[in-house]
Design a protein around this motif. Structure first.
Motif, PDB file in Angstrom:
ATOM      1  N   GLY A  99      -6.734   2.973  -4.987  1.00  0.00           N
ATOM      2  CA  GLY A  99      -7.190   3.444  -3.585  1.00  0.00           C
ATOM      3  C   GLY A  99      -7.748   4.953  -3.667  1.00  0.00           C
ATOM      4  O   GLY A  99      -7.888   5.347  -5.362  1.00  0.00           O
ATOM      5  N   ALA A 114      -2.708   6.282   2.479  1.00  0.00           N
ATOM      6  CA  ALA A 114      -3.172   5.706   1.248  1.00  0.00           C
ATOM      7  C   ALA A 114      -2.042   5.269   0.342  1.00  0.00           C
ATOM      8  O   ALA A 114      -1.960   4.376  -0.189  1.00  0.00           O
ATOM      9  N   ALA A 117      -0.035   2.562   1.525  1.00  0.00           N
ATOM     10  CA  ALA A 117      -1.031   1.221   1.402  1.00  0.00           C
ATOM     11  C   ALA A 117      -0.595   0.571   0.142  1.00  0.00           C
ATOM     12  O   ALA A 117      -0.444  -0.472  -0.119  1.00  0.00           O
ATOM     13  N   GLU A 122      -1.325  -3.140  -1.091  1.00  0.00           N
ATOM     14  CA  GLU A 122      -2.784  -3.266  -0.489  1.00  0.00           C
ATOM     15  C   GLU A 122      -3.711  -2.097  -1.513  1.00  0.00           C
ATOM     16  O   GLU A 122      -3.368  -1.312  -2.274  1.00  0.00           O
ATOM     17  N   ARG A 123      -5.146  -2.272  -1.214  1.00  0.00           N
ATOM     18  CA  ARG A 123      -5.919  -1.333  -1.790  1.00  0.00           C
ATOM     19  C   ARG A 123      -6.229  -0.528  -0.478  1.00  0.00           C
ATOM     20  O   ARG A 123      -6.523  -0.751   0.609  1.00  0.00           O
ATOM     21  N   TYR A 124      -6.653   0.728  -0.734  1.00  0.00           N
ATOM     22  CA  TYR A 124      -7.307   1.783   0.358  1.00  0.00           C
ATOM     23  C   TYR A 124      -8.346   2.453  -0.027  1.00  0.00           C
ATOM     24  O   TYR A 124      -8.353   3.195  -1.291  1.00  0.00           O
ATOM     25  N   SER A 126     -11.494   5.034   1.325  1.00  0.00           N
ATOM     26  CA  SER A 126     -11.887   6.155   2.498  1.00  0.00           C
ATOM     27  C   SER A 126     -13.054   5.535   3.207  1.00  0.00           C
ATOM     28  O   SER A 126     -13.868   4.599   2.510  1.00  0.00           O
TER      29      SER A 126
END
Length: 221
Positions: A99, A114, A117, A122-124, A126
């Motif tokens: 992230g 973030a 996530a 998951e990937r986060y 900006s």
């Protein structure tokens, strides 16, 4: 749940530790001020989550990433930076970060999002990173489509206004090879002078004003 925060600013490090504890009640969090102590702390603590400032005083955060992931293989790593230029975001998007949070534009609430996530698999990234991804994809003249990874690394040094001799000594290449790289890069970018090359490097984020004249740079192996 164990968390390590690596940031060279004491106030920011403390704020990030508190934000992590609020986002993950019951988690243990500790901090380090630079890459060397951060890596040692990760080896000792084996954290589940690492908050990594990309602008550390002793080492580039993205260059540290492989060593961090090798030291604590189970950890998720969220990078943070106030620099959201094209080159930084390109490196972020093509790194192993789970992230990325923009220090200048996002809040501690965004950091909490973030964290949840990445811990959820998951990937986060900006909004600035997502915007850069789209821009680089759609621009036929984007540097990543014109320059090889090696040329991008050398542009960091060319952009600092260093001579071919200084760069050759820094990266262990012959002066002729460095000169040929410089000419090839300038031709690809349609630039005619060293001043134009420095301006391009500044505009795209390959260098910043405080980096001018420095011989240290990213690895070119």
């Amino acid at each position: 749940m164990k968390i390590v925060v690596i940031d060279d600013h004491a106030l920011m490090r403390d704020l990030l530790i508190r934000a992590c504890r609020e986002a993950l009640p019951g988690a243990g969090a500790s901090g380090a001020r630079d890459a060397e102590s951060g890596l040692a702390l990760c080896q000792a603590e084996q954290p589940d989550l690492v908050i990594l400032d990309l602008g550390l005083p002793d080492r580039d955060g993205l260059d540290l990433l492989d060593d961090l992931l090798a030291a604590c293989r189970q950890a998720k790593v969220v990078g943070i930076s106030g620099h959201c230029d094209e080159y930084t975001l390109y490196r972020v998007l093509n790194s192993k970060l789970h992230g990325f949070v923009d220090k200048k534009e996002q809040t501690l609430d965004a950091l909490a999002v973030a964290i949840r996530a990445v811990l959820g698999g998951e990937r986060y990234f900006s909004p600035a990173a997502d915007k850069a991804r789209l821009s680089l994809r759609n621009d036929p003249l984007a540097f990543n489509k014109i320059l090889s990874p090696r040329e991008q690394q050398l542009l960091v040094l060319f952009g600092r206004g260093l001579s071919n001799e200084e760069i050759a000594a820094a990266v262990h290449l012959s002066e002729l090879t460095v000169r040929n790289h410089r000419c090839r890069i300038m031709a690809k970018l349609d630039l005619r002078t060293s001043a134009e090359l420095i301006r391009y490097a500044l505009e795209k984020g390959f260098i910043r004003l405080e980096m001018l004249g420095r011989t240290d740079g990213p690895k070119t192996n």
